[in-house]
Design a protein around this motif. Structure first.
Motif, short mmCIF file in Angstrom:
data_model
loop_
_atom_site.label_atom_id
_atom_site.label_comp_id
_atom_site.label_asym_id
_atom_site.label_seq_id
_atom_site.Cartn_x
_atom_site.Cartn_y
_atom_site.Cartn_z
N LYS A 137 0.85 -1.18 0.00
CA LYS A 137 0.00 0.00 0.00
C LYS A 137 0.90 1.25 0.00
O LYS A 137 1.88 1.31 0.73
N ALA A 138 0.54 2.24 -0.82
CA ALA A 138 1.32 3.48 -0.91
C ALA A 138 1.19 4.30 0.37
O ALA A 138 0.15 4.28 1.03
N SER A 139 2.24 5.04 0.66
CA SER A 139 2.27 5.88 1.87
C SER A 139 1.19 6.95 1.83
O SER A 139 0.73 7.40 2.88
N TYR A 140 0.79 7.35 0.64
CA TYR A 140 -0.20 8.43 0.50
C TYR A 140 -1.62 7.92 0.29
O TYR A 140 -2.55 8.71 0.15
N ASP A 141 -1.80 6.59 0.29
CA ASP A 141 -3.16 6.04 0.22
C ASP A 141 -3.91 6.37 1.49
O ASP A 141 -3.32 6.69 2.53
N LYS A 142 -5.23 6.28 1.40
CA LYS A 142 -6.06 6.56 2.58
C LYS A 142 -5.75 5.56 3.69
O LYS A 142 -5.47 4.40 3.43
N PRO A 143 -5.81 6.01 4.95
CA PRO A 143 -5.61 5.10 6.09
C PRO A 143 -6.69 4.03 6.10
O PRO A 143 -7.72 4.21 5.46
N PRO A 144 -6.48 2.98 6.80
CA PRO A 144 -5.43 2.78 7.81
C PRO A 144 -4.10 2.35 7.17
O PRO A 144 -4.06 1.77 6.10
N HIS A 145 -3.03 2.66 7.89
CA HIS A 145 -1.68 2.26 7.52
C HIS A 145 -1.10 1.42 8.65
O HIS A 145 -1.58 1.46 9.78
N SER A 146 -0.04 0.69 8.29
CA SER A 146 0.67 -0.06 9.32
C SER A 146 1.25 0.94 10.33
O SER A 146 1.42 2.12 10.04
N LYS A 147 1.58 0.42 11.51
CA LYS A 147 2.18 1.24 12.54
C LYS A 147 3.49 1.86 12.04
O LYS A 147 3.77 3.04 12.29
N GLU A 148 4.26 1.07 11.31
CA GLU A 148 5.54 1.54 10.78
C GLU A 148 5.33 2.68 9.77
O GLU A 148 6.04 3.70 9.81
N MET A 149 4.34 2.50 8.87
CA MET A 149 4.09 3.54 7.87
C MET A 149 3.53 4.80 8.51
O MET A 149 3.88 5.91 8.11
N THR A 150 2.70 4.64 9.51
CA THR A 150 2.16 5.80 10.21
C THR A 150 3.30 6.61 10.83
O THR A 150 3.32 7.85 10.73
N ALA A 151 4.25 5.92 11.43
CA ALA A 151 5.41 6.60 12.04
C ALA A 151 6.27 7.28 10.96
O ALA A 151 6.71 8.42 11.15
N LEU A 152 6.50 6.59 9.85
CA LEU A 152 7.29 7.17 8.77
C LEU A 152 6.58 8.38 8.14
O LEU A 152 7.23 9.39 7.83
N ASN A 153 5.27 8.28 7.96
CA ASN A 153 4.52 9.42 7.42
C ASN A 153 4.61 10.62 8.36
O ASN A 153 4.72 11.77 7.91
N LYS A 154 4.56 10.37 9.65
CA LYS A 154 4.67 11.45 10.63
C LYS A 154 6.06 12.09 10.54
O LYS A 154 6.19 13.32 10.52
N GLN A 155 7.11 11.26 10.47
CA GLN A 155 8.48 11.76 10.35
C GLN A 155 8.62 12.59 9.07
O GLN A 155 9.22 13.66 9.08
N PHE A 156 8.09 12.05 7.97
CA PHE A 156 8.19 12.76 6.70
C PHE A 156 7.48 14.11 6.79
O PHE A 156 8.01 15.13 6.34
#
Length: 186
Positions: A137-156
Motif C-alpha cells: 500500500k502506498a504511503s499516501y493512500d487513505k488510512p489505515p496504515h501499518s504502525k511503521e508507515m504511520t510513524a514514517l509518514n509522521k516523520q516525513f
C-alpha cells in the motif's frame, strides 16, 4: 556604459545574482512546485522533486555567498571614505543588519536544507518506499496504515514541514536584502 567600465564593476553581477536568487525561489516555491504537484502523479512528482531540490537548495546556499563576494561598496564624498566592496563591505558595521544578517540567514538556511534536511527527507522517503512494498500500500493512500508507515509518514511530514519553513525563511531573508539593495538606488 560607453567605456565598458561597468563590465569591470561588481554592481551588475550583484544585481543579476540577486535577481537569479529571488526569481528561482519565487518560481520554484509558488509556481513550479504547485503546478507539478497538480499535474503529476505522486511518484513522478517525488522523482521530479528529488532531481530539482539539490540544485535549488544549492542555489539558495551558493548565491548569497556570490552576493557577498560581489557586494558593491560605496564611496563617500568626504576623503574617499565609505563602505568597501565584497566581503569587507558586507561585514562593515553599517551593514550588519541590512546586509550581513539577511545574506547570512539566506546562506545558512539554504545550506541547512541542502546538507541536512534534504538527505534526511530522502532517507525517510526511501524507508517509506520499502515499507510500501512490505505493506502492499502506498504511503499516501487513505488510512489505515501499518504502525511503521504511520510513524514514517509522521516523520516525513515533520521534516518536510521544517524544510518548507526554512525555505520560507530563506525567501523572506532574500526579500529583506532586496529592500536594502533597492534603498541604494537613486
Amino acid at each position: 556604459m560607453g567605456d565598458g567600465s561597468i563590465l569591470f564593476s561588481l554592481a551588475p553581477y550583484h544585481v543579476l545574482s540577486y535577481g537569479t536568487l529571488l526569481g528561482t525561489q519565487v518560481f520554484h516555491t509558488f509556481i513550479n512546485s504547485i503546478a507539478s504537484f497538480k499535474v503529476l502523479e505522486r511518484p513522478q512528482f517525488a522523482i521530479l522533486q528529488r532531481a530539482v531540490f539539490p540544485a535549488y537548495f544549492g542555489i539558495q546556499a551558493a548565491v548569497p555567498a556570490v552576493l557577498a563576494l560581489t557586494y558593491p561598496g560605496s564611496k563617500s564624498s568626504i576623503h574617499g571614505l565609505g563602505v568597501p566592496s565584497s566581503f569587507a563591505g558586507v561585514l562593515h558595521e553599517s551593514n550588519r543588519w541590512g546586509v550581513l544578517l539577511p545574506l547570512g540567514t539566506a546562506f545558512a538556511a539554504g545550506l541547512f536544507n541542502l546538507v541536512y534536511l534534504l538527505p534526511e527527507t530522502n532517507k525517510i522517503t526511501a524507508l517509506r518506499r520499502q515499507q510500501e512494498e512490505k505493506d502492499g500500500k502506498a504511503s499516501y493512500d487513505k488510512p489505515p496504515h501499518s504502525k511503521e508507515m504511520t510513524a514514517l509518514n509522521k516523520q516525513f511530514g515533520q521534516i518536510h514541514g521544517i524544510s518548507s519553513l526554512v525555505n520560507l525563511i530563506t525567501i523572506i531573508a532574500t526579500v529583506v536584502y532586496g529592500f536594502n539593495l533597492s534603498s541604494r538606488l537613486k
